[in-house]
Motif scaffolding. Structure first.
Motif, PDB file in Angstrom:
ATOM      1  N   LEU A  25     -12.850   6.310  27.332  1.00 47.88           N
ATOM      2  CA  LEU A  25     -13.851   7.346  27.564  1.00 47.88           C
ATOM      3  C   LEU A  25     -15.001   6.817  28.410  1.00 47.88           C
ATOM      4  CD1 LEU A  25     -14.956  10.183  27.011  1.00 47.88           C
ATOM      5  CD2 LEU A  25     -16.030   9.268  24.957  1.00 47.88           C
ATOM      6  N   ALA A  26     -15.470   5.629  28.120  1.00 53.50           N
ATOM      7  CA  ALA A  26     -16.577   5.042  28.876  1.00 53.50           C
ATOM      8  C   ALA A  26     -16.195   4.838  30.336  1.00 53.50           C
ATOM      9  CB  ALA A  26     -16.999   3.720  28.247  1.00 53.50           C
ATOM     10  N   LYS A  27     -14.974   4.403  30.579  1.00 57.49           N
ATOM     11  CA  LYS A  27     -14.536   4.177  31.947  1.00 57.49           C
ATOM     12  C   LYS A  27     -14.422   5.500  32.708  1.00 57.49           C
ATOM     13  CE  LYS A  27     -11.045   1.842  34.676  1.00 57.49           C
ATOM     14  NZ  LYS A  27      -9.837   1.044  34.684  1.00 57.49           N
ATOM     15  N   CYS A  28     -13.869   6.513  32.076  1.00 59.15           N
ATOM     16  CA  CYS A  28     -13.738   7.826  32.724  1.00 59.15           C
ATOM     17  C   CYS A  28     -15.114   8.436  32.988  1.00 59.15           C
ATOM     18  CB  CYS A  28     -12.908   8.760  31.869  1.00 59.15           C
ATOM     19  SG  CYS A  28     -11.163   8.340  31.820  1.00 59.15           S
ATOM     20  N   LEU A  29     -16.025   8.333  32.029  1.00 60.12           N
ATOM     21  CA  LEU A  29     -17.362   8.880  32.200  1.00 60.12           C
ATOM     22  C   LEU A  29     -18.114   8.158  33.312  1.00 60.12           C
ATOM     23  CD1 LEU A  29     -18.614   9.629  28.594  1.00 60.12           C
ATOM     24  CD2 LEU A  29     -17.948  11.238  30.357  1.00 60.12           C
ATOM     25  N   GLN A  30     -17.925   6.875  33.413  1.00 61.16           N
ATOM     26  CA  GLN A  30     -18.599   6.117  34.457  1.00 61.16           C
ATOM     27  C   GLN A  30     -18.168   6.613  35.834  1.00 61.16           C
ATOM     28  OE1 GLN A  30     -17.768   1.954  34.331  1.00 61.16           O
ATOM     29  NE2 GLN A  30     -19.490   1.423  35.641  1.00 61.16           N
TER      30      GLN A  30
ATOM     31  N   GLY B 262     -12.268   1.796  25.192  1.00 58.22           N
ATOM     32  CA  GLY B 262     -13.157   1.941  26.332  1.00 58.22           C
ATOM     33  C   GLY B 262     -12.676   2.932  27.373  1.00 58.22           C
TER      34      GLY B 262
END
Length: 83
Positions: free
Chosen positions: A16-21, A14
């Motif tokens: 990538l998802a956290k950085c993108l968020q 997770g």
């Protein structure tokens, strides 16, 4: 003590998802700031300038002054230009 007890485990799932968020929220905030700056820095003064100009503008007076300056030329019938 082992070295694994001193260092926290890295986040692998997770990431990538956290950085993108975080980046999407930042981009949204920047976009709103730019839009507000354009609205209040460019669009509103431009609307006010147009309103001030047309409040006191006399188009017939402007037309007459342009005609006196010799900008307009008399246009003859379009059939007169035919060879």
């Amino acid at each position: 003590m082992s070295s694994s007890a001193l260092l926290p485990k890295p986040q692998m799932r997770g990431l990538l998802a956290k950085c993108l968020q975080v980046q999407i929220v930042g981009a949204f905030v920047v976009a709103l700031g730019v839009a507000a700056a354009y609205k209040f820095g460019v669009a509103e003064p431009r609307k006010k300038a147009y309103a001030d100009f047309y409040r006191n503008h006399d188009s017939m007076k402007d037309f007459e002054e342009t005609g006196k300056a010799g900008v307009f030329q008399r246009a003859k019938n379009s059939l007169d230009c035919a060879p």
